[in-house]
Design a protein around this motif. Sequence first.
Motif, short mmCIF file in Angstrom:
data_model
loop_
_atom_site.label_atom_id
_atom_site.label_comp_id
_atom_site.label_asym_id
_atom_site.label_seq_id
_atom_site.Cartn_x
_atom_site.Cartn_y
_atom_site.Cartn_z
N SER A 109 0.83 -1.19 0.00
CA SER A 109 0.00 0.00 0.00
C SER A 109 0.87 1.26 0.00
N GLY A 110 0.53 2.22 -0.88
CA GLY A 110 1.29 3.45 -0.98
C GLY A 110 2.31 3.46 -2.10
N ASP A 111 2.63 2.27 -2.65
CA ASP A 111 3.51 2.22 -3.81
C ASP A 111 2.84 2.94 -4.98
N ILE A 112 3.63 3.33 -5.97
CA ILE A 112 3.12 4.05 -7.13
C ILE A 112 3.31 3.14 -8.34
N GLN A 113 2.24 3.00 -9.14
CA GLN A 113 2.34 2.09 -10.29
C GLN A 113 1.79 2.73 -11.55
N ALA A 114 2.16 2.11 -12.66
CA ALA A 114 1.68 2.52 -13.98
C ALA A 114 0.75 1.43 -14.51
N ASP A 115 -0.14 1.81 -15.43
CA ASP A 115 -0.95 0.81 -16.10
C ASP A 115 -0.05 -0.12 -16.90
N LEU A 116 -0.39 -1.39 -16.90
CA LEU A 116 0.35 -2.40 -17.65
C LEU A 116 0.16 -2.15 -19.15
N VAL A 117 1.22 -2.37 -19.94
CA VAL A 117 1.16 -2.25 -21.39
C VAL A 117 1.53 -3.60 -21.99
N THR A 118 0.73 -4.06 -22.96
CA THR A 118 1.02 -5.33 -23.64
C THR A 118 1.69 -5.03 -24.97
#
Length: 136
Positions: A109-118
């Motif tokens: 919780s609190g980590d920062i993520q990007a949308d996955l790209v295929t």
Amino acid sequence: PAIAETAEPETAEPAAPTTVTEAGIPVTVGIADDISATLQGNGILFVFIHPSGTRGMPLAVKRLPATGFPINLNFTDADLLQPGGSLQNFEKLDISARISMSGGVVPTSGDIQADLVTLDTSAVSKIALNLNQRVP
């Protein structure tokens, strides 16, 4: 001399770098302004490549300090966690990025993520990942 003669035609043929084997996978990781403003300097950026639709151990991963965005990377077969294979062996790859605030590889919780790209490995294009959401 015979070795040099047989090697030259292979390297001299002009070919557009469109496959993973020829060009690698160029990835740019950016970060949303509102999140960048709240980022402390202790985060670790992970960029993962998985076979499309799978989880678990990635095929390749890069681990870097989460500073100096945008960050430009290039994944090649040399980045594979298990040597001897090829990213080209997979029709599609999922590429994702996450900043770990704890430094650990498991999302918290609190980590920062990007949308996955295929990515379709037969027609490689530059991948842009935007770190724009917090892990709940």
